[in-house]
Write an enzyme that holds these catalytic residues in place. Structure first.
Site, mmCIF file in Angstrom:
data_model
loop_
_atom_site.group_PDB
_atom_site.id
_atom_site.type_symbol
_atom_site.label_atom_id
_atom_site.label_comp_id
_atom_site.label_asym_id
_atom_site.label_seq_id
_atom_site.Cartn_x
_atom_site.Cartn_y
_atom_site.Cartn_z
ATOM 1 N N TYR A 1 0.821 -1.339 -0.037
ATOM 2 C CA TYR A 1 0.004 0.100 -0.147
ATOM 3 C C TYR A 1 0.678 1.161 0.091
ATOM 4 O O TYR A 1 2.039 1.173 -0.328
ATOM 5 C CB TYR A 1 -0.871 -0.153 1.200
ATOM 6 C CG TYR A 1 -1.914 0.954 1.620
ATOM 7 C CD1 TYR A 1 -2.883 1.187 0.602
ATOM 8 C CD2 TYR A 1 -1.745 1.577 2.624
ATOM 9 C CE1 TYR A 1 -3.756 2.167 0.891
ATOM 10 C CE2 TYR A 1 -2.846 2.704 3.080
ATOM 11 C CZ TYR A 1 -3.698 2.933 1.923
ATOM 12 O OH TYR A 1 -4.592 3.823 2.491
ATOM 13 N N LYS B 1 -5.992 -0.889 -2.497
ATOM 14 C CA LYS B 1 -7.181 -0.805 -1.254
ATOM 15 C C LYS B 1 -7.778 -1.975 -0.936
ATOM 16 O O LYS B 1 -7.957 -2.325 0.449
ATOM 17 C CB LYS B 1 -8.101 0.293 -1.545
ATOM 18 C CG LYS B 1 -7.306 1.710 -1.530
ATOM 19 C CD LYS B 1 -7.641 2.679 -0.400
ATOM 20 C CE LYS B 1 -6.873 3.877 -0.476
ATOM 21 N NZ LYS B 1 -6.739 4.621 0.845
HETATM 22 O O1 LIG Z 1 -4.396 6.037 -0.015
HETATM 23 C C1 LIG Z 1 -3.887 6.327 0.992
HETATM 24 O O2 LIG Z 1 -2.701 6.285 1.400
HETATM 25 C C2 LIG Z 1 -4.824 7.515 1.871
HETATM 26 C C3 LIG Z 1 -5.370 8.408 1.216
HETATM 27 O O3 LIG Z 1 -6.700 7.519 0.521
HETATM 28 C C4 LIG Z 1 -4.973 9.102 0.043
HETATM 29 O O4 LIG Z 1 -5.652 9.447 -1.110
HETATM 30 O O5 LIG Z 1 -3.769 9.550 0.119
HETATM 31 MN MN LIG Z 2 -7.338 8.207 -1.562
#
Ligand SMILES: O=C(O)C[C@H](O)C(=O)O
Ligand SMILES: [Mn+2]
Ligand SMILES: NC(=O)c1ccc[n+]([C@@H]2O[C@H](COP(=O)([O-])OP(=O)(O)OC[C@H]3O[C@@H](n4cnc5c(N)ncnc54)[C@H](O)[C@@H]3O)[C@@H](O)[C@H]2O)c1
Length: 549
Positions: free
Chosen positions: A92, A165
């Site tokens: 992520y 996600k």
């Molecule tokens: O994706 C992420 O780390 C958090 C959030 O949704 C973002 O757009 O920064």
């Molecule tokens: Mn985001």
């Protein structure tokens, strides 16, 4: 329909690799197609983890993990669940930003995503059916790639945020990977580098806005709802001009969620509640400043404002506690270019003798004396030492959350904020931050990233069969994160640690589902909420049924 041996080995939902037993190899026609040894899942995990550790860079590590994902979902999720803390920044944010920027060049596999194309709306239904392949889809993460993290417009390449996600949903909350679908709406891109890149895999045209765009989104939503009636529809990283409009259009009709608006609102409210638990101060005494009042900034502000109302404050009085700063500086109600989400929080010039000079963050902080400063501006390094010192001069324990992602865009580093404030600032960051040692105290830094809440929120909403996701459910989710951290310890974090993500995702899920049932939103009878949540959870393990078909 029975799968051929070749199809079984090439289907990540079915493949067990070397873990196919000899009985299974005989039954499925896999004899001779695998090395003779039969391994357990634990052996495979150990071996794969050792391979992972041999990779040099974070990007190589992520690419390696994606090959495991593409080959064998059970192995991937077992490995992920055993190393959640270590893998989160790889699978992520922040490493995902590198794979999005280089998606076309790195492309090897579509990773079960659905690619929808604004020039071909007639094929939306076929595309969704093809990728679902008969699976009972309960969760879609959809993006149009316009506002990826803070790195902007990445067109079709943004699909990776939907894939990533969803991986977190499964690792954190046990959402069954066979019930999810990542979707990208390719409506063009205004990213010139992509439009000029021979390798770019998306539509090579300018981004479409307006009527045609909304008709395309509508058609996608209607088709997805028709094909998958129990769907929880998660919108991610849409641009500022569309995100809130889309959420407002659907939120009273179907189960939709905007992560940047609502998910971020929840985690920041939870972080502020955690910080106040440490400082012993009251929420309604706080003066809130948002630096960057776009999708996330305005969404968070709205959530915190609603908390003031919930705590009994009169709406007009509550609004006086909020200040938005964007590109123009402090936002005033006479500005012509305010978004609908900014307008309710814009101030009057007559409140300040030097209103016309409040065109930057430093001047706004000096004039307003905020006790809470949240950054969602995408502009790195903007929370300076001077600004922190100014806050410290006016409040004993300022709450400072630099939330812009990925790492290179953060408004400040946690270590600097601790040092400049002499350990007084209560800090959370968007990306993971190492603990900070200062004057003999180790400060744990909470991660105010929506990933800490959206998996539990989704699990709770799906498990409760809620027909809507309401503000009440969102508020319950935010409050459920309290009490996990012992705020009396020196240097305590304002939020629970990512290492406990699976445990507190369950807590968030149960709180959300209980509220859904209390609001009578459940479409099916739920006798025992905790049991319903637990029953919904998938765990990575090999089953014999799965092997055959
Ligand atoms: O994706 C992420 O780390 C958090 C959030 O949704 C973002 O757009 O920064
Ligand atoms: Mn985001
Ligand atoms: N930690 C989290 O969970 C989380 C969640 C959502 C978004 N974010 C981060 O927040 C940032 C913003 O995301 P978004 O979806 O709201 O984007 P957005 O484009 O909707 O909003 C960004 C806002 O910042 C403003 N801005 C740009 N330059 C500025 C400047 N120099 N001074 C002041 N304001 C400026 C823009 O005008 C816009 O209103 C991104 O970096 C994103 O990664 C973090």
């Amino acid at each position: 329909m029975t799968n051929t041996p070749e199809q079984i080995l090439n289907n990540p939902f079915l493949n067990k690799g070397t873990a196919f037993t000899s009985a299974e190899r005989n039954a499925l026609g896999l004899n001779g197609m695998l090395p003779p040894a039969v391994q357990t899942l634990d052996q495979q995990v150990k071996q794969t983890y050792a391979q992972y550790q041999s990779k040099g860079s974070d990007l190589e590590k992520r690419i390696f993990l994606m090959t495991i994902f593409n080959t064998n979902h059970v192995l991937f999720y077992k490995l992920f669940s055993e190393h959640v803390y270590e893998f989160m920044p790889i699978v992520y944010d922040p490493t995902i930003a590198d794979t999005i920027e280089n998606y076309s060049a790195l492309f090897t596999e579509p990773q079960n995503a659905t690619y929808l194309n604004i020039d071909d709306p007639d094929h939306i239904e076929a595309a969704l059916r093809n990728s679902a392949d008969g699976r009972d889809i309960r969760l879609i993460v959809v993006t149009d790639g316009e506002g990826i993290l803070g790195i902007g417009d990445w067109g079709t390449q943004g699909v990776d945020i939907a894939v990533g996600k969803l991986m977190v949903y499964t690792a954190a909350a046990g959402i069954d990977p066979s019930q999810v679908l990542p979707v990208v709406l390719d409506v063009g891109t205004n990213n010139e580098a992509l439009l000029n890149d021979d390798l770019y895999l998306g539509l090579r045209k300018k981004r479409v806005y307006g009527k045609q765009y909304h008709a395309f989104v509508d058609k996608f939503v209607a088709t997805a709802e028709k094909l998958f009636p129990k769907l929880y529809l998660h919108f991610e990283d849409f641009g500022r001009s569309n995100a809130a409009d889309i959420l407002n259009q659907y939120k009273d009709q179907i189960t939709v969620f905007n992560d940047d608006i609502q998910g971020t609102g929840i985690i920041v409210l939870a972080g502020i509640l955690g910080a106040l638990n440490i400082s012993g101060e009251k929420m309604t005494d706080q003066v809130y400043m948002s630096f960057g009042a776009g999708t996330a900034g305005a969404g968070i502000t709205q959530r915190i404002y609603e908390e003031y109302i919930q705590q009994g404050m009169d709406p007009a009085e509550a609004r006086k506690h909020f200040y938005l700063v964007d590109k123009q500086g402090l936002l005033f109600d006479d500005m012509p270019d305010l978004t609908p989400e900014q307008k309710p929080f814009a101030r009057q010039r007559s409140e300040f003798a030097n209103a016309d000079q409040l065109t930057n963050l430093a001047a706004a902080v000096k004039a307003v004396h905020p006790t809470i400063l949240v950054g969602t501006s995408t502009v790195p390094g903007t929370f300076t030492e001077d600004i922190v010192k100014e806050m410290i001069a006016n409040t004993p324990r300022p709450i400072i959350f630099p939330l812009s992602n990925p790492t290179k865009l953060a408004e400040a580093k946690a270590a600097d904020l601790i040092q400049w404030s002499d350990g007084k600032a209560l800090v959370a960051t968007g990306i993971p931050a190492a603990p900070v040692k200062y004057n003999g105290v180790t400060y744990e830094i909470g991660q105010a990233n929506n990933a800490l809440v959206y998996p539990g929120l989704g699990l709770g909403t799906i498990a409760s069969t809620a027909r809507l996701l309401t503000d009440g459910m969102i508020s319950a989710a935010a409050h459920s994160l309290g009490g996990i951290v012992d705020g009396s310890q020196p240097g305590a974090a304002v939020l629970p640690p990512v290492s406990k993500l699976s445990a507190f995702s369950q807590t968030v899920a149960v709180a959300t589902a209980k509220e859904a049932v209390a609001e009578k939103l459940n479409q099916e009878d739920i006798k025992d909420v905790e049991q319903a949540v637990t029953a919904m959870k998938w765990t990575p393990a090999y089953t014999t049924e799965k092997a055959g078909e």
